[in-house]
Design a protein around this motif. Sequence first.
Motif, PDB file in Angstrom:
ATOM      1  N   ASP A 189       0.826  -1.202   0.000  1.00 20.23           N
ATOM      2  CA  ASP A 189       0.000   0.000   0.000  1.00 20.23           C
ATOM      3  C   ASP A 189       0.863   1.256   0.000  1.00 20.23           C
ATOM      4  OD1 ASP A 189      -2.277  -1.574   0.099  1.00 20.23           O
ATOM      5  OD2 ASP A 189      -2.348  -1.535   2.302  1.00 20.23           O
ATOM      6  N   TYR A 190       0.269   2.364  -0.420  1.00 20.95           N
ATOM      7  CA  TYR A 190       1.002   3.626  -0.453  1.00 20.95           C
ATOM      8  C   TYR A 190       1.520   4.034   0.927  1.00 20.95           C
ATOM      9  CZ  TYR A 190      -0.586   4.499  -5.264  1.00 20.95           C
ATOM     10  OH  TYR A 190      -0.814   4.427  -6.627  1.00 20.95           O
ATOM     11  N   GLY A 191       0.804   3.678   1.962  1.00 20.45           N
ATOM     12  CA  GLY A 191       1.218   4.060   3.310  1.00 20.45           C
ATOM     13  C   GLY A 191       2.114   3.050   3.996  1.00 20.45           C
ATOM     14  N   ALA A 192       2.468   1.973   3.291  1.00 21.12           N
ATOM     15  CA  ALA A 192       3.208   0.873   3.929  1.00 21.12           C
ATOM     16  C   ALA A 192       4.642   1.227   4.296  1.00 21.12           C
ATOM     17  CB  ALA A 192       3.200  -0.351   3.011  1.00 21.12           C
ATOM     18  N   LEU A 193       5.196   2.262   3.686  1.00 25.06           N
ATOM     19  CA  LEU A 193       6.597   2.614   3.953  1.00 25.06           C
ATOM     20  C   LEU A 193       6.730   3.701   5.012  1.00 25.06           C
ATOM     21  CD1 LEU A 193       8.022   2.607   0.307  1.00 25.06           C
ATOM     22  CD2 LEU A 193       7.816   0.697   1.904  1.00 25.06           C
ATOM     23  N   GLU A 194       5.617   4.134   5.571  1.00 23.56           N
ATOM     24  CA  GLU A 194       5.674   5.136   6.642  1.00 23.56           C
ATOM     25  C   GLU A 194       6.344   4.546   7.878  1.00 23.56           C
ATOM     26  OE1 GLU A 194       1.660   6.557   7.182  1.00 23.56           O
ATOM     27  OE2 GLU A 194       1.891   8.011   5.568  1.00 23.56           O
ATOM     28  N   PRO A 195       7.036   5.345   8.669  1.00 19.47           N
ATOM     29  CA  PRO A 195       7.153   6.811   8.592  1.00 19.47           C
ATOM     30  C   PRO A 195       8.275   7.298   7.678  1.00 19.47           C
ATOM     31  CG  PRO A 195       8.317   6.043  10.525  1.00 19.47           C
ATOM     32  CD  PRO A 195       7.722   4.814   9.877  1.00 19.47           C
ATOM     33  N   HIS A 196       8.951   6.400   6.997  1.00 19.42           N
ATOM     34  CA  HIS A 196      10.139   6.774   6.238  1.00 19.42           C
ATOM     35  C   HIS A 196       9.784   7.488   4.929  1.00 19.42           C
ATOM     36  CE1 HIS A 196      12.065   4.339   9.243  1.00 19.42           C
ATOM     37  NE2 HIS A 196      11.307   3.301   8.892  1.00 19.42           N
ATOM     38  N   ILE A 197       8.736   7.024   4.260  1.00 20.95           N
ATOM     39  CA  ILE A 197       8.199   7.707   3.085  1.00 20.95           C
ATOM     40  C   ILE A 197       6.685   7.715   3.251  1.00 20.95           C
ATOM     41  CG2 ILE A 197       8.052   7.785   0.574  1.00 20.95           C
ATOM     42  CD1 ILE A 197      10.538   6.062   0.427  1.00 20.95           C
ATOM     43  N   ASN A 198       6.081   8.885   3.280  1.00 23.51           N
ATOM     44  CA  ASN A 198       4.659   8.935   3.609  1.00 23.51           C
ATOM     45  C   ASN A 198       3.763   8.580   2.420  1.00 23.51           C
ATOM     46  OD1 ASN A 198       4.010  11.324   2.093  1.00 23.51           O
ATOM     47  ND2 ASN A 198       4.691  12.617   3.787  1.00 23.51           N
TER      48      ASN A 198
END
Length: 225
Positions: A37-46
């Motif tokens: 998902d687009y939010g799966a790399l948070e908090p490193h890439i939002n």
Amino acid sequence: MLCRVGQIRRCAASLSQTLNQVAASRQKHTLPDLTYDYGALEPHINAEIMQLHHSKHHATYVNNLNVTEEKYQEALAKGDVTAQVALQPALKFNGGGHINHTIFWTNLSPNGGGEPQGELMEAIKRDFGSFQKMKEKMSAATVAVQGSGWGWLGYEKESGRLRIAACANQDPLQGSTGLIPLLGIDVWEHAYYLQYKNVRPDYVKAIWNVINWENVSERLQIAKK
């Protein structure tokens, strides 16, 4: 004589139709789906950055590449060398953008970070001294890119060694340097500005937390074949 002219015209028309059919049947490039998902790399890439980067920026490269290739096919069919040459920059820019981003998405993972294992780790130690030294060298080269571009870890086929390189704009690594791309870090501002503003070093430092070393290892295995 008129009969022969007519035959030539019919032949030319048939050839043109065949070329147009080939061009029409050519499979178009498509935007690859992400495996997370687009939010799966948070908090490193939002999530906002990922959504815009993938669905807008990468999609634009794909669309423009398809349009440029269609124009290039038309120029080929007409034998218009001037038009073919004029289209080369657009092919390089949009083709490179598609190639680079397709690699980039697979280089990232919500389960990434840490250190590589196995053959990749041994190659890193051999060619850079240690994993930390490789990270420092690649980070420095990536942060130092002037304007927009990419930092890369690549494989040099001739020597069997890993190399670090930087490419401007969307220049593809292999087409520009001959190195086979293993790991790329996008430092176009659209990759980080909404979250990191103009502090590129913070973004480069953070992205190591989501690097998919399994994917990088797989790329090394393929490159060595």
